[in-house]
Scaffold this active site. Structure first.
Site, PDB file in Angstrom:
ATOM      1  CE  LYS A  34      -3.741  -0.274   2.572  1.00  0.00           C
ATOM      2  NZ  LYS A  34      -4.413  -0.431   3.894  1.00  0.00           N
ATOM      3  NE  ARG A 103      -5.224   3.704   4.009  1.00  0.00           N
ATOM      4  CZ  ARG A 103      -5.287   3.865   2.689  1.00  0.00           C
ATOM      5  NH1 ARG A 103      -4.608   4.842   2.101  1.00  0.00           N
ATOM      6  NH2 ARG A 103      -5.990   3.036   1.953  1.00  0.00           N
ATOM      7  N   GLY A 112      -8.787  -6.427   4.431  1.00  0.00           N
ATOM      8  CA  GLY A 112      -9.610  -6.426   5.631  1.00  0.00           C
ATOM      9  C   GLY A 112      -9.032  -7.207   6.797  1.00  0.00           C
ATOM     10  CG  MET A 114      -3.336  -7.071   9.518  1.00  0.00           C
ATOM     11  SD  MET A 114      -1.592  -6.917   9.457  1.00  0.00           S
ATOM     12  CE  MET A 114      -1.437  -6.084   7.909  1.00  0.00           C
ATOM     13  NE  ARG A 347      -6.379  -4.256  -3.025  1.00  0.00           N
ATOM     14  CZ  ARG A 347      -7.001  -4.265  -1.861  1.00  0.00           C
ATOM     15  NH1 ARG A 347      -6.313  -4.153  -0.746  1.00  0.00           N
ATOM     16  NH2 ARG A 347      -8.294  -4.390  -1.780  1.00  0.00           N
ATOM     17  CG  HIS A 466     -14.559  -9.648   3.417  1.00  0.00           C
ATOM     18  ND1 HIS A 466     -15.045 -10.854   3.858  1.00  0.00           N
ATOM     19  CD2 HIS A 466     -13.246  -9.628   3.744  1.00  0.00           C
ATOM     20  CE1 HIS A 466     -14.064 -11.527   4.443  1.00  0.00           C
ATOM     21  NE2 HIS A 466     -12.966 -10.803   4.398  1.00  0.00           N
ATOM     22  CB  SER A 793       9.455 -44.187 -16.839  1.00  0.00           C
ATOM     23  OG  SER A 793       8.386 -43.486 -16.247  1.00  0.00           O
ATOM     24  CB  CYS A 861       4.988 -42.122 -15.006  1.00  0.00           C
ATOM     25  SG  CYS A 861       5.740 -43.556 -14.250  1.00  0.00           S
ATOM     26  CE1 TYR A 881       7.642 -39.659 -19.613  1.00  0.00           C
ATOM     27  CE2 TYR A 881       9.615 -39.955 -20.969  1.00  0.00           C
ATOM     28  CZ  TYR A 881       8.643 -40.471 -20.103  1.00  0.00           C
ATOM     29  OH  TYR A 881       8.696 -41.784 -19.729  1.00  0.00           O
TER      30      TYR A 881
END
Ligand code: ADP
Ligand code: MG
Ligand code: MG
Length: 908
Positions: A34, A103, A112, A114, A347, A466, A793, A861, A881
């Site tokens: 903020k 703030r 909301g 804090m 924000r 909220h 694998s 896998c 892969y």
């Protein structure tokens, strides 16, 4: 502590903060999100009321000392003087007082969670002076009582309901329904009563010195970082606990000055769909929290144009500027004081998965971000959302809606109504129920219920309420502002349109269009048709190096996997086919066989069935590799359980004694004979640790006919498909070997059979022979294993079990969760590959294997193949892969691209 000892920054001192730390991320870490953005807006020339930031470092110092250190406070007082100069008003001045807000603001926003205190600086003298100066005592005493109310609950822990009761009494006494109708005299009374409450409750009068108020408020915000609410939220959102919060002290501006003033919240794009349109909510003649609290019905932002066209126009311009500057959708707070616009916060906006994807693609088209950034922005788990259930459209259309509200968080949710957060949590957690939480509005203390619920409905509140914010953040379908609903908390029921739904009864909600239905509607899983998502995935494919294959046992899974972008099958588990109800008896006959011929007969019966299964996979994967693993599980898994058989036999014998007819007795004797046979075989096959017993490659060596049959089925299917024109690439995989000799024996058996089949068919198909790596010995001797094996694998599930020496079932049901809670293990190693142990083992095996066979094909896998963090590890380990369930394929494609881009960023 900072080198230069600076713990407080004016909004206009951003340069100083920037010169102290490396990058913007660290600026946010220091000033909080903020504060950093307030300072950045100040630099951009956006109208921001002057103020300063007490840093997160000061928060650390406060926490270490248990009180606000003198140096912090001295710097805050000096900064206050600067602000006084800038605005030409003084804290505590009776004619032209400076009022401040205090703030909270951490690095990551926690809406909301804090506390914020408004109107600091008022006391009896200041209020009187200000009333005369403004000629508006009603306004001043409304501010004053808000200060006492917020300050008392945040700083002094006075229970909120005491104030609510005074307000209710005041309204009743004045004969009005709403606060705005109260007069100056009423507010004066209310303020006095509020201060009395403080005195009775705390034993001390409400602090009158504005500087004391400021200091206590600052300390309270620092303290609120450690409050339960904030801690719970950080746990849920994965925010570290050691960041601390900053405090922003800012000149107050007043949206409650009268009809020419107001306050609101806005998003630069639609947070549900991502559409490019400014949207939000506002209230005329209101202060700060009134909008988000959901207690007064807000107006849609577009209507601001009717009330204050100039401010509306200016705000639109600023919103666009901020979006372009931050290159992201913005969520903004603004206040208009007598026609003059002020921006109080901006924000990056929280948004749904759909919106995230659409905004990323749109911003590439708008030239704001690159394709790379777009790919990095979308979180892999957000892709998951597109595969989530939606209400079956046909059923929904023919059902009567119970209510309609705003579609703030899409997707379908079906569950029983719970009317408060505790009930929602209890029913979901202890009762294992699907719950929809229905509330008038939600508050921060309801978050635990929202997290436990499948979906959320509120009666009040707008798109920025909220409930909407939290639902979107956690991907919960939600409908807010369904104002035709009523809740009767005494009777614990929901009423709409004369219909009554009792708490505990089913409702269904569609967060995509904001409709609430009665009852339990069926859901369907949609396809990945979203064009924006397809775009992101297409870009992702260009950036990734890892291939993504799928684990698929049936042709229909293979088809889906291919549709989702799989480059082949990484694992077909043949045992799944053995469990099909028409086959199980044949499989059992094979296991129970007393002679070779009997066994050969049963196996011969299985051959055509397996051949068909494999042909289906080859057709679905035309042109792509298909890895088929030979039978893996211990044979007893195909037979009834030992205990069950003993029980059944005992029952049958008891029943036999009460039977009368010959045929009944004959039947029972037959049954007993069959069960007895089973029991003998089950006893013979019984092992103390079946998962470490006769399974995997051991099984194939023990019953060579089985290996031969499976090989024959694979190659007959391959030849048949090849003849149809399908481009087949079978890869035959041996499960669980620990020693290269096991592989050699199997490879020989397999090659003989394959050659025989291909000669019979007069056709050659290309194939590979390979090995799973599931035990440490195989990994450690990878150089030898890669002699017979052309591919590896890693079966990371078994490899985790054998490396840790723990069984998954026992661990997850028992000690493992405790380990994670105690911090002994950071993550569940069955969900995310353990990088230090397993990662090291895989690394050794890759090196060893490739030293023998440079073109060795290597992948993993198992479930880890769909886990983004494990995928990143596989990228770093240079595998070829990952293979995962069809539904995770799109997620893995994105995660693989992000792993590649991140590694590139780190100078790979
Ligand atoms: P949150 O993080 O909960 O949004 P904020 O610090 O943003 O808390 O403040 C809560 C409300 O108070 C917001 O609506 C905000 O716009 C308003 N507010 C905060 N500071 C001021 C100020 N200086 N002047 C007017 N309104 C303010
Ligand atoms: Mg805010
Ligand atoms: Mg295994």
């Amino acid at each position: 502590m900072s080198a230069d000892g600076k713990l407080v920054y004016l909004f206009s001192e951003l340069n100083a903060a920037e010169s102290r730390v490396e990058d913007w991320d660290s600026v946010r870490g220091l000033l909080g999100g903020k504060g950093a953005n307030l300072a950045e807006m100040t630099r951009l020339g956006v109208p921001v009321p002057p103020g300063f930031i007490v840093t997160t470092e000061a928060c650390g110092a406060y926490q270490d000392a248990g009180a606000l250190p003198d140096e912090v406070w001295d710097q805050a007082l000096a900064a206050t003087e600067q602000v006084e100069k800038a605005v030409g008003r003084k804290l505590g001045d009776v004619r032209e007082p400076l009022l401040l807000s205090c703030r909270s603001g951490a690095k990551f926003s926690m809406p909301g969670m804090m506390d914020t205190i408004l109107n600091i600086g008022l006391n009896d003298q200041v209020a009187e002076g200000m009333s005369q100066a403004t000629g508006n005592p009603r306004f001043v005493f409304d501010l004053y009582r808000r200060l006492v109310q917020m300050f008392s609950s945040v700083v002094l822990n006075v229970p909120e309901h005491l104030f609510e009761e005074v307000l209710t009494a005041a309204r009743r006494h004045a004969g009005v329904d709403t606060d705005p109708e109260l007069s100056a005299g009423d507010w004066r009374d209310v303020t006095r009563r509020f201060k009395d409450i403080v005195k009775t409750h705390t034993g001390k009068p409400f602090p009158t010195d504005p500087r004391d108020q400021l200091k206590l408020a600052t300390e309270a915000v620092f303290r609120s970082w450690g409050g339960k609410r904030a801690v719970d939220y950080r746990n849920a959102a994965g925010i570290p606990h050691d960041l601390g919060t900053a405090v922003n002290i800012q000149t107050m501006v007043f949206g409650n000055f009268g009809e020419g003033s107001g306050t609101g919240v806005a998003m630069s794009r639609n947070a549900a769909t991502g559409e490019r349109e400014l949207e939000g909510d506002f209230l005329v003649n209101a202060q700060g929290e009134d909008v988000v609290a959901g207690t007064r019905q807000t107006r849609p932002l577009a209507e601001l144009n009717d009330f204050m066209p100039e401010a509306y126009e200016e705000f639109g311009r600023i919103a666009h500027e901020l979006e372009t500057h931050f290159r992201n959708m913005q969520d903004m707070e603004f206040t208009i004081e007598r026609g003059k616009l002020w921006v109080l916060q901006t924000r990056d906006g929280k948004r749904t998965a759909q919106a995230e994807v659409r905004i990323a693609v749109d911003m590439v088209d708008e030239g704001l971000i690159s394709q790379r950034e777009a790919v990095l922005r979308v979180k892999p788990d957000q892709v998951d959302f597109f595969l989530h259930p939606q209400l079956d459209p046909a059923q929904a259309e023919s059902s009567k809606p119970l209510a309609k509200g705003l579609n703030v968080s899409p997707g379908a949710a079906v569950g029983v109504v719970a009317l408060d957060a505790d009930t929602a949590e209890r029913w979901a957690r202890d009762g294992g129920k699907d719950v929809i939480m229905v509330r008038p509005e939600t508050k921060p203390e309801d978050v635990h219920g929202m997290l436990a619920a499948k979906g959320i409905v509120t009666l009040r509140g707008g798109r920025t309420s909220h409930a909407a914010l939290v639902a979107r953040q956690f991907g919960k379908p939600a409908v807010v502002g369904a104002d035709s609903l009523e809740i009767d908390l005494d009777k614990r029921e929901l009423i709409a349109d004369g219909e009554v739904v009792k708490e505990g009864e089913w409702i269904s909600i569609d967060g995509t269009n904001g409709i609430v239905y009665m009852g339990q509607l069926p859901t369907v899983v949609p396809d990945l048709g979203n064009p924006y998502l397809l775009k992101i995935l297409q870009w992702a494919d260009e950036f990734r190096r890892l291939q993504v294959r799928a684990n698929a046992d049936y042709p229909r899974d293979a088809e889906r996997a291919r549709e989702y972008g799989a480059a082949g099958i990484g694992l077909c588990r043949t045992e799944h086919m053995f469990f099909e109800s028409d086959r199980l008896p044949v499989v059992q006959r094979m296991i129970l066989a007393k002679s070779r011929t009997e066994r050969a007969e049963a196996i011969a019966e299985l051959l055509p069935l397996q051949r068909n299964d494999f042909a289906g996979l080859f057709r679905a994967m035309d042109g792509l590799p298909v890895i088929i693993r030979l039978l893996d599980p211990p044979l007893h898994e195909f037979l009834p359980a030992y205990d069950e058989l003993i029980q059944d036999l005992a029952d049958l014998k008891v029943r036999l004694q009460h039977m009368h007819t010959m045929s009944e007795i004959d039947d029972a004797l037959d049954q007993i004979r069959i069960k007895q046979d089973f029991l003998e075989r089950v006893s013979a096959l019984r092992e103390a640790n079946p998962m470490l017993g006769s399974r995997g490659v051991r099984l194939g060596i023990l019953i060579p006919e089985l290996t031969r049959m499976q090989t024959r089925a694979i190659f007959e299917a391959a030849c048949r498909c090849a003849r149809e024109g399908v481009d087949v690439h079978p890869e035959v995989m041996i499960p669980l070997p620990a020693h290269v000799k096991e592989l050699q024996v199997q490879r020989e058996a397999l090659e003989n059979e394959a050659r025989t089949v291909m000669t019979e068919q007069g056709l050659e198909v290309d194939y590979k022979f390979g090995s799973m790596i599931e035990v440490p010995r195989a990994a450690l001797t990878a150089a030898e294993m890669a002699g017979p094996a052309e591919f590896f694998s890693f079966g990371t599930n078994d490899l985790t079990q054998t490396t840790f020496g723990i069984s998954r079932d026992d661990a997850e049901a028992g000690f493992l969760m405790d380990y994670i809670r105690k911090g002994i293990l950071a993550d569940n190693p069955f969900e995310t590959i353990d990088p230090d142990g397993l990662g090291r083992l895989i690394h050794l095996a890759v090196e060893g294997g490739r030293s023998t066979r440079p073109d060795l094909e290597i992948g993993i896998c198992g479930e880890h193949g769909g886990d983004p963090r494990s995928i990143a590890l596989c990228h770093r380990l240079d595998l070829d892969y990952v293979s995962c369930s069809p539904y995770r394929v799109p997620i893995a494609r994105l995660a693989a691209a992000q792993a590649a881009l991140q590694a590139e960023g780190e100078g790979e």
